[in-house]
Design a protein around this motif. Structure first.
Motif, PDB file in Angstrom:
ATOM      1  N   SER A  81       0.837  -1.197   0.000  1.00  0.00           N
ATOM      2  CA  SER A  81       0.000   0.000   0.000  1.00  0.00           C
ATOM      3  C   SER A  81       0.871   1.245   0.000  1.00  0.00           C
ATOM      4  O   SER A  81       1.867   1.310   0.718  1.00  0.00           O
ATOM      5  CB  SER A  81      -0.904   0.029   1.233  1.00  0.00           C
ATOM      6  N   VAL A  82       0.448   2.214  -0.813  1.00  0.00           N
ATOM      7  CA  VAL A  82       1.213   3.441  -0.991  1.00  0.00           C
ATOM      8  C   VAL A  82       0.317   4.635  -0.713  1.00  0.00           C
ATOM      9  O   VAL A  82      -0.796   4.721  -1.238  1.00  0.00           O
ATOM     10  CB  VAL A  82       1.760   3.526  -2.431  1.00  0.00           C
ATOM     11  N   LEU A  83       0.801   5.547   0.111  1.00  0.00           N
ATOM     12  CA  LEU A  83       0.117   6.814   0.363  1.00  0.00           C
ATOM     13  C   LEU A  83       0.853   7.892  -0.419  1.00  0.00           C
ATOM     14  O   LEU A  83       2.055   8.081  -0.236  1.00  0.00           O
ATOM     15  CB  LEU A  83       0.121   7.141   1.859  1.00  0.00           C
ATOM     16  N   VAL A  84       0.149   8.566  -1.312  1.00  0.00           N
ATOM     17  CA  VAL A  84       0.717   9.609  -2.164  1.00  0.00           C
ATOM     18  C   VAL A  84       0.294  10.962  -1.606  1.00  0.00           C
ATOM     19  O   VAL A  84      -0.899  11.227  -1.466  1.00  0.00           O
ATOM     20  CB  VAL A  84       0.225   9.454  -3.623  1.00  0.00           C
ATOM     21  N   VAL A  85       1.282  11.825  -1.312  1.00  0.00           N
ATOM     22  CA  VAL A  85       1.002  13.127  -0.717  1.00  0.00           C
ATOM     23  C   VAL A  85       1.708  14.206  -1.534  1.00  0.00           C
ATOM     24  O   VAL A  85       2.934  14.215  -1.614  1.00  0.00           O
ATOM     25  CB  VAL A  85       1.483  13.204   0.747  1.00  0.00           C
ATOM     26  N   ASP A  86       0.926  15.078  -2.135  1.00  0.00           N
ATOM     27  CA  ASP A  86       1.490  16.196  -2.900  1.00  0.00           C
ATOM     28  C   ASP A  86       0.441  17.290  -2.967  1.00  0.00           C
ATOM     29  O   ASP A  86      -0.732  17.004  -3.203  1.00  0.00           O
ATOM     30  CB  ASP A  86       1.900  15.749  -4.303  1.00  0.00           C
ATOM     31  N   VAL A 146       4.442   2.357   2.144  1.00  0.00           N
ATOM     32  CA  VAL A 146       5.269   3.402   1.543  1.00  0.00           C
ATOM     33  C   VAL A 146       4.490   4.713   1.536  1.00  0.00           C
ATOM     34  O   VAL A 146       3.290   4.717   1.232  1.00  0.00           O
ATOM     35  CB  VAL A 146       5.642   3.043   0.082  1.00  0.00           C
ATOM     36  N   VAL A 147       5.177   5.808   1.835  1.00  0.00           N
ATOM     37  CA  VAL A 147       4.606   7.124   1.602  1.00  0.00           C
ATOM     38  C   VAL A 147       5.484   7.798   0.547  1.00  0.00           C
ATOM     39  O   VAL A 147       6.713   7.782   0.647  1.00  0.00           O
ATOM     40  CB  VAL A 147       4.478   7.980   2.890  1.00  0.00           C
ATOM     41  N   ILE A 148       4.828   8.288  -0.490  1.00  0.00           N
ATOM     42  CA  ILE A 148       5.503   9.079  -1.520  1.00  0.00           C
ATOM     43  C   ILE A 148       5.036  10.503  -1.282  1.00  0.00           C
ATOM     44  O   ILE A 148       3.856  10.804  -1.436  1.00  0.00           O
ATOM     45  CB  ILE A 148       5.119   8.608  -2.938  1.00  0.00           C
ATOM     46  N   THR A 149       5.963  11.367  -0.887  1.00  0.00           N
ATOM     47  CA  THR A 149       5.569  12.708  -0.480  1.00  0.00           C
ATOM     48  C   THR A 149       6.415  13.788  -1.129  1.00  0.00           C
ATOM     49  O   THR A 149       7.620  13.613  -1.323  1.00  0.00           O
ATOM     50  CB  THR A 149       5.622  12.863   1.060  1.00  0.00           C
ATOM     51  N   ASP A 150       5.758  14.878  -1.447  1.00  0.00           N
ATOM     52  CA  ASP A 150       6.450  16.072  -1.880  1.00  0.00           C
ATOM     53  C   ASP A 150       7.260  16.580  -0.689  1.00  0.00           C
ATOM     54  O   ASP A 150       6.857  16.394   0.462  1.00  0.00           O
ATOM     55  CB  ASP A 150       5.413  17.121  -2.309  1.00  0.00           C
ATOM     56  N   VAL A 151       8.387  17.192  -0.951  1.00  0.00           N
ATOM     57  CA  VAL A 151       9.203  17.737   0.130  1.00  0.00           C
ATOM     58  C   VAL A 151       8.653  19.080   0.588  1.00  0.00           C
ATOM     59  O   VAL A 151       8.483  19.329   1.772  1.00  0.00           O
ATOM     60  CB  VAL A 151      10.674  17.879  -0.311  1.00  0.00           C
ATOM     61  N   LEU A 198       9.537   7.837   0.078  1.00  0.00           N
ATOM     62  CA  LEU A 198      10.115   8.353  -1.154  1.00  0.00           C
ATOM     63  C   LEU A 198       9.754   9.823  -1.231  1.00  0.00           C
ATOM     64  O   LEU A 198       8.578  10.185  -1.298  1.00  0.00           O
ATOM     65  CB  LEU A 198       9.574   7.614  -2.381  1.00  0.00           C
ATOM     66  N   TYR A 199      10.786  10.674  -1.174  1.00  0.00           N
ATOM     67  CA  TYR A 199      10.588  12.116  -1.279  1.00  0.00           C
ATOM     68  C   TYR A 199      10.635  12.514  -2.748  1.00  0.00           C
ATOM     69  O   TYR A 199      11.592  12.163  -3.449  1.00  0.00           O
ATOM     70  CB  TYR A 199      11.686  12.879  -0.532  1.00  0.00           C
ATOM     71  N   LEU A 200       9.624  13.220  -3.201  1.00  0.00           N
ATOM     72  CA  LEU A 200       9.620  13.797  -4.541  1.00  0.00           C
ATOM     73  C   LEU A 200       9.929  15.274  -4.399  1.00  0.00           C
ATOM     74  O   LEU A 200       9.324  15.945  -3.558  1.00  0.00           O
ATOM     75  CB  LEU A 200       8.257  13.644  -5.211  1.00  0.00           C
ATOM     76  N   THR A 201      10.840  15.770  -5.200  1.00  0.00           N
ATOM     77  CA  THR A 201      11.176  17.177  -5.073  1.00  0.00           C
ATOM     78  C   THR A 201      11.665  17.769  -6.378  1.00  0.00           C
ATOM     79  O   THR A 201      12.332  17.096  -7.148  1.00  0.00           O
ATOM     80  CB  THR A 201      12.242  17.402  -3.981  1.00  0.00           C
ATOM     81  N   GLY A 202      11.289  18.995  -6.594  1.00  0.00           N
ATOM     82  CA  GLY A 202      11.844  19.781  -7.679  1.00  0.00           C
ATOM     83  C   GLY A 202      13.009  20.604  -7.172  1.00  0.00           C
ATOM     84  O   GLY A 202      13.622  21.366  -7.914  1.00  0.00           O
ATOM     85  N   PHE A 203      13.304  20.462  -5.881  1.00  0.00           N
ATOM     86  CA  PHE A 203      14.338  21.250  -5.220  1.00  0.00           C
ATOM     87  C   PHE A 203      15.280  20.339  -4.440  1.00  0.00           C
ATOM     88  O   PHE A 203      15.399  20.455  -3.224  1.00  0.00           O
ATOM     89  CB  PHE A 203      13.703  22.256  -4.253  1.00  0.00           C
ATOM     90  N   SER A 204      15.983  19.432  -5.111  1.00  0.00           N
ATOM     91  CA  SER A 204      16.833  18.483  -4.387  1.00  0.00           C
ATOM     92  C   SER A 204      17.935  19.196  -3.613  1.00  0.00           C
ATOM     93  O   SER A 204      18.331  18.737  -2.543  1.00  0.00           O
ATOM     94  CB  SER A 204      17.429  17.442  -5.324  1.00  0.00           C
ATOM     95  N   ASP A 205      18.399  20.344  -4.112  1.00  0.00           N
ATOM     96  CA  ASP A 205      19.419  21.088  -3.371  1.00  0.00           C
ATOM     97  C   ASP A 205      18.878  21.556  -2.020  1.00  0.00           C
ATOM     98  O   ASP A 205      19.563  21.531  -1.009  1.00  0.00           O
ATOM     99  CB  ASP A 205      19.945  22.268  -4.181  1.00  0.00           C
ATOM    100  N   ARG A 206      17.617  21.945  -1.979  1.00  0.00           N
ATOM    101  CA  ARG A 206      17.007  22.391  -0.721  1.00  0.00           C
ATOM    102  C   ARG A 206      16.746  21.207   0.213  1.00  0.00           C
ATOM    103  O   ARG A 206      16.861  21.338   1.426  1.00  0.00           O
ATOM    104  CB  ARG A 206      15.720  23.139  -1.010  1.00  0.00           C
ATOM    105  N   LEU A 207      16.392  20.058  -0.372  1.00  0.00           N
ATOM    106  CA  LEU A 207      16.167  18.872   0.446  1.00  0.00           C
ATOM    107  C   LEU A 207      17.403  18.592   1.292  1.00  0.00           C
ATOM    108  O   LEU A 207      17.318  18.379   2.493  1.00  0.00           O
ATOM    109  CB  LEU A 207      15.844  17.651  -0.425  1.00  0.00           C
ATOM    110  N   PHE A 208      18.561  18.614   0.669  1.00  0.00           N
ATOM    111  CA  PHE A 208      19.777  18.272   1.397  1.00  0.00           C
ATOM    112  C   PHE A 208      20.328  19.421   2.224  1.00  0.00           C
ATOM    113  O   PHE A 208      21.188  19.222   3.064  1.00  0.00           O
ATOM    114  CB  PHE A 208      20.818  17.698   0.443  1.00  0.00           C
ATOM    115  N   LYS A 209      19.818  20.616   2.020  1.00  0.00           N
ATOM    116  CA  LYS A 209      20.173  21.729   2.909  1.00  0.00           C
ATOM    117  C   LYS A 209      19.423  21.552   4.231  1.00  0.00           C
ATOM    118  O   LYS A 209      19.999  21.715   5.304  1.00  0.00           O
ATOM    119  CB  LYS A 209      19.783  23.060   2.264  1.00  0.00           C
TER     120      LYS A 209
END
Length: 170
Positions: free
Chosen positions: A43-48, A89-94, A118-129
């Protein structure tokens, strides 16, 4: 520059300039993946907070055989998660209003320590900051993502490899 995960018409995605239906691409990928028989579905929870992204991810996962649920933000995800037992699994926007994907994962893991994220992001640089380390059972995927990239990322989290295990090896 952020782009939507699909362009063209409704339910279509662009792959190397050619229009390919989401359903066709998911079916082609899923045909090559043999799922291990299991006493329960994954089961997957999708959050965006972006509806087109949420719909795309949910549809890809559902059409690949996963059980899915969706939420538009962290607060709704916590409410939906309370009705799901179990979910894997949760697939979530950062970056979401009011609650980040990282905070959502932390709260969900308080009662589900083995939850995969699973983090989805258009801002991977910010994720790791903001989040210097990805912990065990966490991964990230840049947006926009491809159908295969999404399915491989979830498979890697759930099965430890890019494709679901072959049934003949179980």
């Amino acid at each position: 520059m952020r782009r939507p995960p699909h362009e063209g018409g409704r339910g279509r995605t662009v792959a190397d300039g050619d229009h390919v239906s989401v359903l066709s691409a998911v079916k082609a990928y899923a045909a090559g993946v043999k799922r291990t028989p299991s006493p329960r579905n994954i089961s997957v929870l999708v959050v965006d907070d972006e509806e087109p992204v949420r719909r795309f991810v949910e549809r890809v996962m559902r059409e690949a055989g996963y059980t899915t649920a969706v939420a538009a933000d962290g607060a709704e995800a916590i409410q939906v998660a309370a009705t799901l037992d179990p979910f894997d699994v949760v697939i979530t926007d950062v970056m979401m209003p009011q609650m980040s994907g990282d905070e959502l994962a932390r709260r969900l893991r308080a009662s589900r320590p083995s939850l995969k994220v699973l983090y989805l992001t258009g801002f991977s640089d910010r994720l790791f900051k903001d989040k210097v380390t990805l912990w065990e059972d966490e991964a990230f995927l840049d947006k926009p993502c491809s159908i295969n990239g999404l399915l491989e990322a979830v498979s890697l989290l759930t099965f430890g490899r890019c494709n679901a295990p072959d049934e003949s090896r179980s």
